[in-house]
Motif scaffolding. Structure first.
Motif, PDB file in Angstrom:
ATOM      1  N   VAL A  50      11.417  13.867  -0.144  1.00  0.00           N
ATOM      2  CA  VAL A  50      11.092  12.665   0.621  1.00  0.00           C
ATOM      3  C   VAL A  50       9.746  12.155   0.118  1.00  0.00           C
ATOM      4  CG1 VAL A  50      10.593  11.681   2.884  1.00  0.00           C
ATOM      5  CG2 VAL A  50      12.362  13.447   2.656  1.00  0.00           C
ATOM      6  N   ASP A  51       9.764  11.079  -0.650  1.00  0.00           N
ATOM      7  CA  ASP A  51       8.536  10.443  -1.128  1.00  0.00           C
ATOM      8  C   ASP A  51       8.175   9.317  -0.165  1.00  0.00           C
ATOM      9  OD1 ASP A  51       7.869  11.887  -3.480  1.00  0.00           O
ATOM     10  OD2 ASP A  51       9.532  10.916  -4.522  1.00  0.00           O
ATOM     11  N   LEU A  52       6.971   9.368   0.371  1.00  0.00           N
ATOM     12  CA  LEU A  52       6.573   8.379   1.369  1.00  0.00           C
ATOM     13  C   LEU A  52       6.100   7.068   0.758  1.00  0.00           C
ATOM     14  CD1 LEU A  52       4.707  10.575   4.013  1.00  0.00           C
ATOM     15  CD2 LEU A  52       7.154  10.038   3.802  1.00  0.00           C
ATOM     16  N   ARG A  53       5.651   7.082  -0.494  1.00  0.00           N
ATOM     17  CA  ARG A  53       5.107   5.866  -1.105  1.00  0.00           C
ATOM     18  C   ARG A  53       6.091   4.688  -1.047  1.00  0.00           C
ATOM     19  NH1 ARG A  53       4.746   3.388  -6.228  1.00  0.00           N
ATOM     20  NH2 ARG A  53       2.695   2.481  -6.682  1.00  0.00           N
ATOM     21  N   PRO A  54       7.376   4.874  -1.424  1.00  0.00           N
ATOM     22  CA  PRO A  54       8.301   3.727  -1.353  1.00  0.00           C
ATOM     23  C   PRO A  54       8.607   3.295   0.084  1.00  0.00           C
ATOM     24  CG  PRO A  54       9.128   5.452  -2.821  1.00  0.00           C
ATOM     25  CD  PRO A  54       8.005   6.041  -2.041  1.00  0.00           C
ATOM     26  N   LEU A  55       8.248   4.129   1.059  1.00  0.00           N
ATOM     27  CA  LEU A  55       8.552   3.828   2.454  1.00  0.00           C
ATOM     28  C   LEU A  55       7.362   3.237   3.198  1.00  0.00           C
ATOM     29  CD1 LEU A  55      10.420   7.159   3.320  1.00  0.00           C
ATOM     30  CD2 LEU A  55      11.472   4.952   2.768  1.00  0.00           C
ATOM     31  N   ALA A  56       6.283   2.937   2.482  1.00  0.00           N
ATOM     32  CA  ALA A  56       5.040   2.536   3.140  1.00  0.00           C
ATOM     33  C   ALA A  56       5.229   1.327   4.051  1.00  0.00           C
ATOM     34  CB  ALA A  56       3.962   2.252   2.090  1.00  0.00           C
ATOM     35  N   HIS A  57       5.932   0.304   3.562  1.00  0.00           N
ATOM     36  CA  HIS A  57       6.124  -0.901   4.381  1.00  0.00           C
ATOM     37  C   HIS A  57       7.000  -0.607   5.600  1.00  0.00           C
ATOM     38  CE1 HIS A  57       4.049  -3.653   1.717  1.00  0.00           C
ATOM     39  NE2 HIS A  57       4.719  -3.170   0.679  1.00  0.00           N
ATOM     40  N   GLU A  58       8.046   0.192   5.414  1.00  0.00           N
ATOM     41  CA  GLU A  58       8.924   0.511   6.535  1.00  0.00           C
ATOM     42  C   GLU A  58       8.201   1.364   7.577  1.00  0.00           C
ATOM     43  OE1 GLU A  58      12.757   1.988   5.589  1.00  0.00           O
ATOM     44  OE2 GLU A  58      13.228   0.360   4.192  1.00  0.00           O
ATOM     45  N   ILE A  59       7.322   2.261   7.122  1.00  0.00           N
ATOM     46  CA  ILE A  59       6.556   3.065   8.061  1.00  0.00           C
ATOM     47  C   ILE A  59       5.621   2.176   8.882  1.00  0.00           C
ATOM     48  CG2 ILE A  59       4.758   4.839   8.232  1.00  0.00           C
ATOM     49  CD1 ILE A  59       6.059   6.186   5.784  1.00  0.00           C
ATOM     50  N   THR A  60       4.970   1.229   8.203  1.00  0.00           N
ATOM     51  CA  THR A  60       4.089   0.287   8.917  1.00  0.00           C
ATOM     52  C   THR A  60       4.882  -0.546   9.917  1.00  0.00           C
ATOM     53  OG1 THR A  60       2.616   0.149   6.999  1.00  0.00           O
ATOM     54  CG2 THR A  60       2.439  -1.588   8.639  1.00  0.00           C
ATOM     55  N   ASP A  61       6.037  -1.041   9.514  1.00  0.00           N
ATOM     56  CA  ASP A  61       6.869  -1.827  10.425  1.00  0.00           C
ATOM     57  C   ASP A  61       7.284  -0.995  11.634  1.00  0.00           C
ATOM     58  OD1 ASP A  61       6.685  -3.997   8.762  1.00  0.00           O
ATOM     59  OD2 ASP A  61       8.631  -3.671   7.781  1.00  0.00           O
ATOM     60  N   ALA A  62       7.630   0.270  11.396  1.00  0.00           N
ATOM     61  CA  ALA A  62       8.034   1.141  12.507  1.00  0.00           C
ATOM     62  C   ALA A  62       6.878   1.386  13.470  1.00  0.00           C
ATOM     63  CB  ALA A  62       8.563   2.466  11.970  1.00  0.00           C
ATOM     64  N   MET A  63       5.669   1.486  12.929  1.00  0.00           N
ATOM     65  CA  MET A  63       4.494   1.643  13.788  1.00  0.00           C
ATOM     66  C   MET A  63       4.308   0.412  14.678  1.00  0.00           C
ATOM     67  SD  MET A  63       2.751   4.560  13.192  1.00  0.00           S
ATOM     68  CE  MET A  63       1.013   4.196  13.456  1.00  0.00           C
ATOM     69  N   LEU A  64       4.610  -0.763  14.135  1.00  0.00           N
ATOM     70  CA  LEU A  64       4.387  -2.006  14.862  1.00  0.00           C
ATOM     71  C   LEU A  64       5.514  -2.347  15.823  1.00  0.00           C
ATOM     72  CD1 LEU A  64       2.977  -4.206  11.951  1.00  0.00           C
ATOM     73  CD2 LEU A  64       1.677  -3.138  13.798  1.00  0.00           C
TER      74      LEU A  64
END
Length: 216
Positions: A50-64
Motif C-alpha cells: 500500500v503506497d500512500l503517495r498516489p492516494l494523497a488527494h483521496e486521503i485529503t478528501d476523506a479528511m474533509l
C-alpha cells in the motif's frame, strides 16, 4: 496463507521509505517460512503493498468529507483484512509525515485492534531515531494495535558503508522475527472492511439533530 500489508508513506520516487518497507516485509516472510515452535502456525506468507503517495488527494478528501474514494477504500481494506501490518514513514522535523498520520486518521478507530504491527521510519539523520517511539508508537497504542518491540529507523548513512548496512540488516532481521512471532501469537480475529462500523458524516448528524428539534 498469512497476508502482510506493507504500508509506505514515502513521498519521493524512488523512496528509501519504500525500500525499508519492502525489506521489513521480506524479513517477516522469511521468518515465517522458518520452522516455528510446536503448536504455533507458520509457513507461507505473501505481501500486499500500500503506497500512500498516489492516494494523497483521496486521503485529503476523506479528511474533509468523511467519505473514501474507491482507491482509498481498497487500500484501507488491504490493511484491515491483513494478518499483520508493516508501517513505514519518513520523519520530518522530528515527527511522522502528514500523509502517514492522515491515513491513520481516516481508519476506523477499532480497525487495527490486536493487529500485529511492525513500525519503521527513515530520515536524513540519526537525530530522528527516537521519532518511532515518541511520535508513531503512541498513535498505534491509541488504535490498540499489537506493536512489536523492535522498530527500525534508517538514516541516510545506514544505506552507505558496509558496516552501517550490516547493522541495518541485523535490525531488519530482528524486526522480522518479532513480527513473525507476533503473528503466530496473535489473538486478532479475521475482519473484512465491510464489517467495520460506519461513522456518520457531520452533515448527517446535524440533519438528525434538526429533525429531532422539529419533532420536539
Amino acid at each position: 496463507m498469512t497476508t502482510i500489508a506493507v504500508v509506505s508513506a514515502g513521498l519521493s520516487e524512488p523512496s528509501s521509505t519504500r525500500l525499508l518497507a519492502d525489506r521489513l516485509g521480506e524479513a517477516t516472510v522469511a521468518a515465517l517460512a522458518a520452522p516455528s515452535p510446536p503448536g504455533l502456525p507458520g509457513g507461507a506468507a505473501h505481501v500486499r503493498h500500500v503506497d500512500l503517495r498516489p492516494l494523497a488527494h483521496e486521503i485529503t478528501d476523506a479528511m474533509l468529507t468523511g467519505f473514501a474514494a474507491p482507491a482509498l477504500s481498497a487500500a484501507t481494506a488491504t490493511v484491515v483484512e491483513a494478518d499483520a501490518v508493516v508501517f513505514v514513514t519518513p520523519i520530518f522535523t522530528a515527527g511522522v509525515s502528514g500523509l502517514a498520520k492522515s491515513f491513520l486518521d481516516v481508519l476506523d478507530k477499532d480497525s487495527l485492534a490486536d493487529m500485529p504491527v511492525l513500525l519503521g521510519a527513515t530520515g536524513g539523520t540519526a537525530r530522528h531515531s527516537l521519532a518511532i517511539d515518541h511520535a508513531l508508537r503512541p498513535v498505534f497504542a491509541y488504535l490498540r494495535a499489537a506493536v512489536v518491540p523492535t522498530g527500525v529507523f534508517a538514516a541516510t548513512d545506514d544505506w552507505g558503508s558496509a558496516g552501517d548496512s550490516a547493522a541495518l540488516d541485523g535490525r531488519i532481521r530482528r524486526a522480522g522475527d518479532d513480527l513473525a512471532w507476533a503473528i503466530r501469537a496473535s489473538r486478532r480475529t479475521p475482519q473484512t472492511a465491510d464489517a467495520l462500523p460506519v461513522t456518520a458524516d457531520f452533515q448527517t448528524m446535524l440533519g438528525g439533530l434538526g429533525r429531532q428539534a422539529a419533532r420536539s
